[in-house]
Design a protein around this motif. Structure first.
Motif, PDB file in Angstrom:
ATOM      1  N   GLU A  49       0.317  13.390 -10.536  1.00 49.50           N
ATOM      2  CA  GLU A  49       1.168  14.572 -10.748  1.00 49.50           C
ATOM      3  C   GLU A  49       1.131  14.548 -12.303  1.00 49.50           C
ATOM      4  OE1 GLU A  49       3.471  16.151  -8.551  1.00 49.50           O
ATOM      5  OE2 GLU A  49       4.590  17.359  -9.906  1.00 49.50           O
ATOM      6  N   PHE A  50       1.200  13.243 -12.892  1.00 48.40           N
ATOM      7  CA  PHE A  50       1.678  13.297 -14.397  1.00 48.40           C
ATOM      8  C   PHE A  50       0.060  13.149 -15.237  1.00 48.40           C
ATOM      9  CE2 PHE A  50       5.470  10.962 -12.822  1.00 48.40           C
ATOM     10  CZ  PHE A  50       6.192  12.248 -12.380  1.00 48.40           C
ATOM     11  N   GLY A  51      -0.877  13.003 -14.453  1.00 47.47           N
ATOM     12  CA  GLY A  51      -2.069  12.984 -15.233  1.00 47.47           C
ATOM     13  C   GLY A  51      -2.329  11.440 -15.689  1.00 47.47           C
ATOM     14  N   VAL A  52      -1.953  10.453 -14.835  1.00 46.75           N
ATOM     15  CA  VAL A  52      -1.835   9.099 -15.623  1.00 46.75           C
ATOM     16  C   VAL A  52      -3.107   8.397 -14.598  1.00 46.75           C
ATOM     17  CG1 VAL A  52      -1.107   6.896 -15.758  1.00 46.75           C
ATOM     18  CG2 VAL A  52       0.288   9.111 -16.377  1.00 46.75           C
ATOM     19  N   ALA A  53      -3.926   7.562 -15.132  1.00 45.95           N
ATOM     20  CA  ALA A  53      -4.738   6.648 -14.346  1.00 45.95           C
ATOM     21  C   ALA A  53      -4.447   5.254 -14.161  1.00 45.95           C
ATOM     22  CB  ALA A  53      -6.386   6.825 -15.023  1.00 45.95           C
ATOM     23  N   ILE A  54      -4.356   4.703 -13.048  1.00 46.51           N
ATOM     24  CA  ILE A  54      -3.862   3.225 -12.934  1.00 46.51           C
ATOM     25  C   ILE A  54      -5.037   2.557 -12.961  1.00 46.51           C
ATOM     26  CG2 ILE A  54      -2.510   1.522 -11.382  1.00 46.51           C
ATOM     27  CD1 ILE A  54      -0.925   4.000 -11.762  1.00 46.51           C
ATOM     28  N   LEU A  59       0.862  -1.340  -0.152  1.00 46.75           N
ATOM     29  CA  LEU A  59       0.132  -0.040   0.083  1.00 46.75           C
ATOM     30  C   LEU A  59       0.880   1.300  -0.092  1.00 46.75           C
ATOM     31  CD1 LEU A  59      -2.810  -0.972   2.301  1.00 46.75           C
ATOM     32  CD2 LEU A  59      -3.181  -0.845  -0.189  1.00 46.75           C
ATOM     33  N   GLU A  60       1.912   1.227   0.748  1.00 45.25           N
ATOM     34  CA  GLU A  60       2.923   2.238   0.891  1.00 45.25           C
ATOM     35  C   GLU A  60       3.379   2.562  -0.771  1.00 45.25           C
ATOM     36  OE1 GLU A  60       6.546   1.877   2.941  1.00 45.25           O
ATOM     37  OE2 GLU A  60       7.284   3.829   2.289  1.00 45.25           O
ATOM     38  N   LEU A  61       3.892   1.599  -1.441  1.00 46.40           N
ATOM     39  CA  LEU A  61       4.090   1.611  -2.901  1.00 46.40           C
ATOM     40  C   LEU A  61       3.124   2.053  -3.804  1.00 46.40           C
ATOM     41  CD1 LEU A  61       6.016  -1.078  -4.928  1.00 46.40           C
ATOM     42  CD2 LEU A  61       4.126  -0.135  -5.718  1.00 46.40           C
ATOM     43  N   ALA A  62       1.879   1.691  -3.353  1.00 48.58           N
ATOM     44  CA  ALA A  62       0.944   2.326  -4.172  1.00 48.58           C
ATOM     45  C   ALA A  62       0.415   3.334  -3.963  1.00 48.58           C
ATOM     46  CB  ALA A  62      -0.567   1.352  -3.823  1.00 48.58           C
ATOM     47  N   ARG A  63       0.833   4.306  -2.786  1.00 49.96           N
ATOM     48  CA  ARG A  63       0.675   5.408  -2.440  1.00 49.96           C
ATOM     49  C   ARG A  63       1.541   6.363  -3.257  1.00 49.96           C
ATOM     50  NH1 ARG A  63      -1.346   4.153   2.611  1.00 49.96           N
ATOM     51  NH2 ARG A  63       0.772   3.814   3.543  1.00 49.96           N
ATOM     52  N   GLY A  64       3.065   5.991  -3.387  1.00 49.14           N
ATOM     53  CA  GLY A  64       4.088   6.660  -4.202  1.00 49.14           C
ATOM     54  C   GLY A  64       3.427   6.593  -5.732  1.00 49.14           C
ATOM     55  N   LEU A  65       2.881   5.518  -5.994  1.00 49.96           N
ATOM     56  CA  LEU A  65       2.656   5.370  -7.435  1.00 49.96           C
ATOM     57  C   LEU A  65       1.501   6.307  -7.728  1.00 49.96           C
ATOM     58  CD1 LEU A  65       2.768   3.581  -9.969  1.00 49.96           C
ATOM     59  CD2 LEU A  65       1.737   1.955  -8.800  1.00 49.96           C
ATOM     60  N   GLN A  66       0.523   6.324  -6.859  1.00 46.67           N
ATOM     61  CA  GLN A  66      -0.775   7.100  -7.033  1.00 46.67           C
ATOM     62  C   GLN A  66      -0.461   8.706  -7.041  1.00 46.67           C
ATOM     63  OE1 GLN A  66      -3.332   6.333  -8.436  1.00 46.67           O
ATOM     64  NE2 GLN A  66      -4.590   8.413  -7.992  1.00 46.67           N
TER      65      GLN A  66
END
Ligand SMILES: [Mg+2]
Length: 353
Positions: free
Chosen positions: A132-137, A120-127
């Motif tokens: 910031e970059f306008g990307v949707a996972i 979840l920590e990794l996911a937070r950094g990813l999100q």
């Protein structure tokens, strides 16, 4: 980042270029896979694949993997930083085509012995990076990975057909620019690996440059929209290697002037304390994630005006495209062939020649 394939061998000390002959391996794989069918307009050999699936614009598609013990070390990198970086390096590849990033799929290999809340920590950094970059996972897969954390992201983006910038468009006489100063990420990695003690004001920005790179996709988009770049690549392996990719794709050579290579002021200050040459860090260090591009001489006025008007730092010129087939560095001692000299410099040899 260059196109990568499962099973590539990478060494922690030398995280970007893989092993001598990486280019040859990729060429052999491309031969194996053959010519892609329409609507693929660009297959293996650029920063992204491009597909004509939507009238008037190309779908860009890229993928990158980061593997524990090979590309990162969780003793000095947080999982949130890893999530950020995994997306940033993919967005950088979309930017290198002049495109706008849109959607991402995540494949996460997670060691069974590691606490799952870390995911979840990794996911937070990813999100955070995604916002910031306008990307949707928008989806992905998770698997058990006893050997360590492994993160693969595939990212798509769009670019108007007429605007896409390939690696192959450089022409003799074009000027070579980079979107920002160089060598900070490589200096940061040296500090982290060797646990070098430096003043925070010096070391913190260098470490940040390595752990949380900022892709220059907005500059890439601007260059594409205004037709100001003939060829472009993002700097994952260092100028010496990445410029050589442009040269090979375009059938040209390049001359860089050592005194114009923009090693960052912090890199110049830190290099002696790291027993490094700032010029080597700037040219061969890798992971800067700036954009390296070529631009015709008659467009220089428009180029600098466009960046100023967009509120972006002006591009930094460092050399010119030639009719040859090598990347030459001009120093006071004469000319040195640095074609493909990337990160492997630190290991005493060139990645390729
Ligand atoms: Mg790339």
């Amino acid at each position: 980042m260059g196109k990568t394939f499962p099973g590539q061998i990478r060494l922690m000390d030398n995280p970007r270029p893989t092993f001598p002959g990486e280019m040859a391996l990729i060429e052999a794989l491309a031969r194996e896979f053959g010519t892609p069918p329409p609507p693929v307009v660009l297959g293996i050999g650029d920063d992204c694949a491009a597909l004509a699936v939507d009238g008037g614009r190309y779908l860009l598609w890229t993928i990158d993997t980061l593997t524990e013990g090979v590309h990162f070390d969780l003793s000095y990198m947080s999982l949130a930083q890893l999530g950020w970086k995994a997306l940033a390096v993919n967005v950088s590849d979309i930017g290198a085509m002049g495109g706008e990033p849109r959607y991402a799929l995540l494949a996460l290999g997670w060691p069974p012995q590691r606490d799952r809340t870390g995911a979840l920590e990794l996911a937070r950094g990813l999100q955070q990076a995604a916002r910031e970059f306008g990307v949707a996972i928008i989806g992905g897969d998770t698997v058990s990975s006893p050997g360590g954390v492994a993160i693969t992201l595939t990212v798509t983006g769009w670019v108007p057909e007429q605007e896409m910038v390939r690696r192959s468009g450089a022409r003799a006489g074009d000027l070579i620019h980079v979107t920002g100063v160089l060598g900070e990420a490589a200096a940061g990695l040296e500090i982290l690996k060797n646990r070098v003690k430096l003043k925070p004001a010096m070391k913190d920005p260098l470490i940040q440059a390595h752990l949380t790179p900022r892709p220059q996709h907005q500059a890439g988009r601007l260059l594409a929209r205004r037709g100001l770049a003939t060829a472009m690549i993002d700097l994952s392996d260092g100028v010496a290697t990445d410029l050589f990719h442009i040269c090979r794709a375009s059938g040209v050579g390049a001359r860089l002037e050592a005194e114009r290579v923009p090693a960052s002021p912090l890199v110049k200050a830190a290099a002696p304390l790291l027993n490094q040459d700032p010029l080597d860090l700037a040219l061969k260090g890798g992971e800067d994630y700036q954009l390296l591009f070529t631009s015709p001489p008659e467009k220089q006025g428009a180029l600098f005006r466009a960046f100023t008007q967009a509120g972006l730092p002006p591009p930094l010129p460092l050399g010119e495209v030639t009719a040859g087939d090598r990347v030459l560095l001009v120093t006071e001692r004469g000319e040195e062939d640095i074609s493909g000299a990337g990160f492997d410099h630190f290991r005493g040899g060139a990645v390729s020649s």
